[in-house]
Design an enzyme around this catalytic site. Structure first.
Site, short mmCIF file in Angstrom:
data_model
loop_
_atom_site.label_atom_id
_atom_site.label_comp_id
_atom_site.label_asym_id
_atom_site.label_seq_id
_atom_site.Cartn_x
_atom_site.Cartn_y
_atom_site.Cartn_z
N LYS A 79 0.87 -1.18 0.00
CA LYS A 79 0.00 0.00 0.00
C LYS A 79 0.90 1.24 0.00
O LYS A 79 1.91 1.27 0.72
CB LYS A 79 -0.89 -0.04 1.25
CG LYS A 79 -1.89 1.10 1.35
CD LYS A 79 -2.82 0.93 2.55
CE LYS A 79 -3.85 2.02 2.66
NZ LYS A 79 -4.78 1.83 3.80
N SER A 154 -9.76 1.95 2.90
CA SER A 154 -8.85 2.71 2.06
C SER A 154 -7.83 1.84 1.32
O SER A 154 -7.23 2.31 0.36
CB SER A 154 -8.10 3.74 2.92
OG SER A 154 -7.24 3.08 3.84
N SER A 178 -9.98 -0.42 7.14
CA SER A 178 -9.39 -0.34 5.79
C SER A 178 -8.73 -1.61 5.26
O SER A 178 -8.40 -1.66 4.08
CB SER A 178 -8.39 0.80 5.73
OG SER A 178 -9.08 1.99 5.54
N1 GLN Z 1 -13.36 4.26 6.36
C1 GLN Z 1 -12.68 4.71 7.53
C2 GLN Z 1 -12.26 6.15 7.35
O1 GLN Z 1 -12.55 6.69 6.34
C3 GLN Z 1 -11.51 3.84 7.86
C4 GLN Z 1 -10.29 4.13 7.06
C5 GLN Z 1 -9.10 3.33 7.50
O2 GLN Z 1 -9.22 2.33 8.19
N2 GLN Z 1 -7.92 3.82 7.13
O3 GLN Z 1 -11.65 6.72 8.19
#
Ligand code: GLN
EC number: 6.3.5.7
Length: 496
Positions: A79, A154, A178
């Site tokens: 990532k 994400s 995420s």
């Molecule tokens: N969807 C969540 C957010 O937008 C989690 C994102 C994540 O785990 N990085 O913060």
């Protein structure tokens, strides 16, 4: 022999070890697949073909000399939130344009040291803020099961790369879901370990008290192999847990007391929080999750009803704490030290303002503003402090549950993957969809997504398993038993 892209991490490792296949051949095959398919998928932000082939050749030399380890020569991708010295790092943001880290993130360094071959860097929501990979400053990633749909986020690019079989395993990060949510949306397996199990050093910080690294792959077994190499104490991360190195693969295989061949999960108590099965849960997700639970029951597990009464409160609590921490973490991107700087400005303050206005996307700006607001004098007590108190109560609720069960299970997300563009204008909609992943994140607990079939439109559905602190082995064991008895995790999207 199967084509390379049909092999998972464990299978590929066996082929490499037996010398039936070289790492160079495997790398070449996957690079070819990326070149052929990634234009329509959007999984990669950067592909390093020459570097990958050189790393593969080095791995082959080790394997030929009989010095290979469990992961030597395995192609992976990371990532783009992990800093890497040999490739650019963007965190999915324009503000890091042109940035090159002088060092590798600990997780990446450990996987490199284990002999894995990095093919490139994977698309993600800007600074990991999002649930659809549509907040990437570059381009969205597309769900290989239906390109008109999001892959989740994400770690969207990570999920797409594995689901489309461009690479057998990847790294992701999980702050509020995420790893788990994109794994669920694309039919792959992912684990977020207990907070502190993987080092955060070199993982670009979003919300430091929540951020955790983890692997995503096709199976629990592949995740166990990757997590063993990624995890471990790191003195460069003050929140890293100082415990001896873990062999998650051995923990995954370790038989439970009283287990039999037909009932490997005999005696395992799986708690179903009633709040994880609300009336609004979509019927297809509910059906697939129930099918997964029925399989676990067949394998000897018993299902018990439990309650996590503050589940709904996890949403406002997370969306106060995470932006608060983000507003502080992102203050370092000021045009002086990293990446982008505005071309024209009047004075220093103007340079900061223009750089940040140009460099950050809308969602990142929104969170910086919310975070700054909830931390400001006069509002700190009303919002941030209250959220911290509730966070503790949410963690306590889990401990209450774990007096009645060993593992908690439920859906990962309330629906299957949605269409691109849906809900883009209403961030609250996306925040609400994080309801089942946020509670475990706030408590710092390990969580997994395991594919358990498909819902509407043939789109994948994941079962979430949440364990108590440091019970990754137990989650992997249950998921592995399920995957030994079923084939949901082996299904691949058609046409790729
Ligand atoms: N969807 C969540 C957010 O937008 C989690 C994102 C994540 O785990 N990085 O913060």
């Amino acid at each position: 022999m199967k084509p390379v892209h049909d092999m998972g991490v464990a299978e590929l490792a066996a082929a490499l070890k037996s010398r039936a296949l070289s790492s160079r051949e495997a790398t070449q095959a996957l690079l070819g697949r990326i070149a052929a398919h990634d234009k329509s998928l959007g999984a990669f932000l950067h592909v390093d073909a020459d570097g990958a082939l050189a790393r593969a050749a080095a791995a082959d030399a080790l394997l030929a000399a009989g010095h290979g380890g469990a992961l030597t020569g395995i192609p992976l991708a990371h990532k783009d939130i992990y800093v890497t010295a040999d490739m650019p790092t963007t965190a999915g943001s324009k503000i890091l344009a042109g940035y090159r880290s002088p060092f590798d993130a600990t997780v990446v360094a450990r996987l490199n040291a284990a002999g894995t071959v990095s093919l490139g860097k994977l698309n993600c929501d800007e600074f990991a803020m999002g649930s659809a990979n549509e907040n990437s400053a570059f381009f969205p990633a597309n769900n290989p099961w239906d390109l008109s749909r999001v892959p989740g986020g994400s770690s969207g690019g990570s999920a797409v790369a594995v689901a489309a079989r461009l690479v057998p395993g990847v790294t992701g990060t999980d702050t509020g879901g995420s790893i788990r949510q994109p794994a669920s949306f694309t039919g792959i397996t992912g684990i977020k370990p207990t907070y502190g199990v993987c080092s955060r050093y070199g993982m670009i910080a979003f919300a430091s008290s929540l951020d955790q690294a983890g692997p995503m792959a096709r199976s629990a077994e592949d995740c166990a192999l990757l997590l063993s190499a990624m995890s471990g104490f790191d003195e460069r991360d003050a929140t890293s847990v100082n415990q001896p190195p873990q062999d998650f693969h051995a923990q995954m295989l370790a038989a439970r007391e009283g287990a039999t061949a037909a009932q490997p999960l005999k005696g395992l108590r799986i708690g179903l929080p009633r709040e994880f099965f609300p009336a609004g849960l979509s019927a297809d997700v509910n059906a697939a999750v129930r099918a997964g639970l029925a399989e676990l029951e067949k394998l000897g597990a018993t299902l018990v009803d439990v309650s996590l009464p503050r589940t709904e409160l996890a949403i406002p609590v997370y969306y106060i704490i995470a932006p608060a921490e983000a507003s502080s973490n992102l203050s370092r991107f000021d045009g002086v030290k990293f990446g982008h700087r505005a071309a024209k400005y009047d004075d220093l303050l103007d340079m900061y303002k223009k750089t940040r206005a140009e460099g950050f996307g809308a969602e990142v700006k929104r969170r910086i503003m919310i975070g700054t607001y909830v931390l400001s004098h006069g509002y700190y007590d009303a919002y941030y402090l209250q959220a911290q108190k509730l966070r503790r109560m949410i963690a306590d609720d889990f401990q209450q549950c774990f007096t009645q069960c060993d593992v908690i299970a439920g859906p990962v997300a309330p629906t299957v993957a949605w269409k691109h563009g849906e809900g883009k204008d209403d961030p609250t909609q996306a925040y609400l969809a994080d309801i089942f992943t946020l509670p475990g994140s706030l408590a710092g607990l390990p969580g997994m997504s395991v594919p358990v079939g498909t819902g509407a439109g043939g789109l994948p559905v994941g079962l979430q398993l949440i364990g108590n602190y440091f019970k990754e082995g137990q989650l992997l064991h249950a998921a592995h038993a399920l995957q030994q008895a079923t084939d949901w995790h082996t299904r691949a999207p058609a046409g790729i």
